[in-house]
Each structure stands twice: as C-alpha cells, then as structure tokens.
Motif scaffolding. Structure first.
Motif, PDB file in Angstrom:
ATOM      1  N   ALA A  49     -58.408  20.240  13.524  1.00  0.00           N
ATOM      2  CA  ALA A  49     -58.114  18.541  13.439  1.00  0.00           C
ATOM      3  C   ALA A  49     -57.715  17.815  12.922  1.00  0.00           C
ATOM      4  O   ALA A  49     -58.484  16.465  13.456  1.00  0.00           O
ATOM      5  CB  ALA A  49     -57.783  18.062  15.251  1.00  0.00           C
ATOM      6  N   LEU A  50     -57.924  18.070  11.453  1.00  0.00           N
ATOM      7  CA  LEU A  50     -58.273  17.409   9.853  1.00  0.00           C
ATOM      8  C   LEU A  50     -56.640  17.011   9.173  1.00  0.00           C
ATOM      9  O   LEU A  50     -57.068  16.181   7.919  1.00  0.00           O
ATOM     10  CB  LEU A  50     -59.555  17.497   9.802  1.00  0.00           C
ATOM     11  N   SER A  51     -55.819  17.232   9.598  1.00  0.00           N
ATOM     12  CA  SER A  51     -54.711  17.064   9.070  1.00  0.00           C
ATOM     13  C   SER A  51     -53.998  15.897   9.294  1.00  0.00           C
ATOM     14  O   SER A  51     -53.674  15.439   7.913  1.00  0.00           O
ATOM     15  CB  SER A  51     -53.940  18.023   9.590  1.00  0.00           C
ATOM     16  N   HIS A  52     -53.880  15.346  10.256  1.00  0.00           N
ATOM     17  CA  HIS A  52     -53.386  14.331  10.728  1.00  0.00           C
ATOM     18  C   HIS A  52     -54.657  13.235  10.568  1.00  0.00           C
ATOM     19  O   HIS A  52     -55.728  13.198  11.252  1.00  0.00           O
ATOM     20  CB  HIS A  52     -52.831  13.658  11.354  1.00  0.00           C
ATOM     21  N   PRO A  53     -54.762  11.935   9.363  1.00  0.00           N
ATOM     22  CA  PRO A  53     -55.915  10.374  10.125  1.00  0.00           C
ATOM     23  C   PRO A  53     -55.661   9.986  11.357  1.00  0.00           C
ATOM     24  O   PRO A  53     -56.765  10.035  11.512  1.00  0.00           O
ATOM     25  CB  PRO A  53     -54.733   9.877   8.314  1.00  0.00           C
ATOM     26  N   GLU A  54     -54.802  10.790  11.861  1.00  0.00           N
ATOM     27  CA  GLU A  54     -54.944   9.315  13.849  1.00  0.00           C
ATOM     28  C   GLU A  54     -55.810  10.687  14.857  1.00  0.00           C
ATOM     29  O   GLU A  54     -54.823  10.339  15.508  1.00  0.00           O
ATOM     30  CB  GLU A  54     -53.777   8.568  14.017  1.00  0.00           C
ATOM     31  N   SER A  55     -55.574  11.641  14.567  1.00  0.00           N
ATOM     32  CA  SER A  55     -56.140  12.669  15.364  1.00  0.00           C
ATOM     33  C   SER A  55     -58.020  12.368  15.543  1.00  0.00           C
ATOM     34  O   SER A  55     -59.161  12.151  14.370  1.00  0.00           O
ATOM     35  CB  SER A  55     -56.157  13.882  14.328  1.00  0.00           C
ATOM     36  N   TYR A  56     -58.091  12.384  16.741  1.00  0.00           N
ATOM     37  CA  TYR A  56     -59.604  12.929  16.945  1.00  0.00           C
ATOM     38  C   TYR A  56     -60.023  12.855  18.936  1.00  0.00           C
ATOM     39  O   TYR A  56     -58.751  12.593  19.353  1.00  0.00           O
ATOM     40  CB  TYR A  56     -59.850  11.159  17.283  1.00  0.00           C
TER      41      TYR A  56
END
Length: 181
Positions: A49-56
C-alpha cells in the motif's frame, strides 16, 4: 482488501489464512481506528500500500500486525501508542519489505527482525528489534520532512543515531555484519 475502512473505536481485520491489502496509483487504501488497530492473518499478511500518496494505516492507540509467518508490510503506519509486529503467540515477529515502509509511533516500535530496503522509523518511545536487521538496498526516494514536537514543547531537528539490537545483528546489503566490523 482495498478501499477505506474507518472505525470510531477498535478496528480488527482477521483471516484464518491470508490477508492481502493493496492500493493502486488511482485508489488509496486506508485503515483507521479511533482506538486499537489489529491486522491478523493466521498464516500470512501481505500489505502492498505505497502506490498512492494518501494510503495509510492509523490508530489512536496501539497497532498490531499479527501472523504465524513473517509479515510483508509495505505501507505508511501511524500509531498513537505502540506499533508491534508479532506472531500468534504474542512474541515479536519479522517484517519483510520490497519498498520503504514508514513507521510512526508516539510510543514504542517492536519488531522481531527486518529485511528489505531502508526503513523509516519515528518513535516517541523505544525501537526494539530482537533479531537481525538486513538492509538489502537503498530505499526509495521517499523522505520524511516533518517537525516533531517533543514532550517538553521543543522541536526535534535531527534524529538520534543511537539504537540497540537485542540478541541480533545488523547486516549490510552484502550480508556482512556491521556489529563485528
């Protein structure tokens, strides 16, 4: 699992076998708990889950990733208290990465061992690895540009270079020990 999971209290994601969590460049993955967050895959957990900058992943209290085997965990993690990687018996367990995970905890970070590119850790408490740390390559170009407020209201300007390894070793990318150099 993909998409957004938000709970005002505890959030538990459990599977008897395997949990796969993924984001994409167009769709973030969010798991957010108002209290404790538990991700438990009895056999395995695979987080990419590091492909989108708003994932966390975020929890106001403790965050635990729990599995019988080493956890693959590429993500941004925010914990209001402790962040722990553990096996089903509650003992510290391993984290494997193919990217550069970022772990932020107001309390302690507790991991058995780590293998992968460089890892970013910001902790208000202790950082514990009770086995090997094997940095396999330089991490991504992600950087952490944050100002951290300390309990005495001052700001942290640079991280301490000190760390402790309990019953373990630190290996460089060629597999050579950095502790025995």
């Amino acid at each position: 699992i993909s998409g957004k999971l938000i709970a005002g209290n505890d959030l538990s994601l459990r599977a008897q076998e395997r949990i796969d969590i993924n984001d994409s460049s167009g769709t973030p993955f969010v798991a957010q708990a108002g209290n404790n967050l538990l991700v438990q895959g009895d056999k395995t957990i695979n987080i990419d889950a590091l492909s989108h900058p708003e994932s966390y992943f975020a929890s106001a209290m403790n965050m635990r990733l729990r599995s019988e085997n080493t956890i693959e965990g590429d993500a941004n993690y925010w914990s209001g208290r402790d962040f722990t990687i553990e096996n089903l018996d509650g003992e510290l367990s391993g984290l494997l990465s193919s990217s550069t995970p970022i772990l932020r905890a107001m309390g302690s970070v507790n991991i058995g061992d780590y293998e992968g590119p460089s890892i970013h850790i910001i902790a208000g408490g202790n950082v514990t690895f009770n086995q090997d740390i094997n940095i396999t390559e330089k991490g991504s170009n992600q950087s952490i540009n944050e100002r951290l407020s300390l309990r005495d209201a001052s700001e942290a300007r640079e991280a301490s270079q000190d760390f402790e390894v309990l019953e373990g070793n630190i290996l460089d990318p060629s597999g050579s020990s950095l502790l025995n150099s």
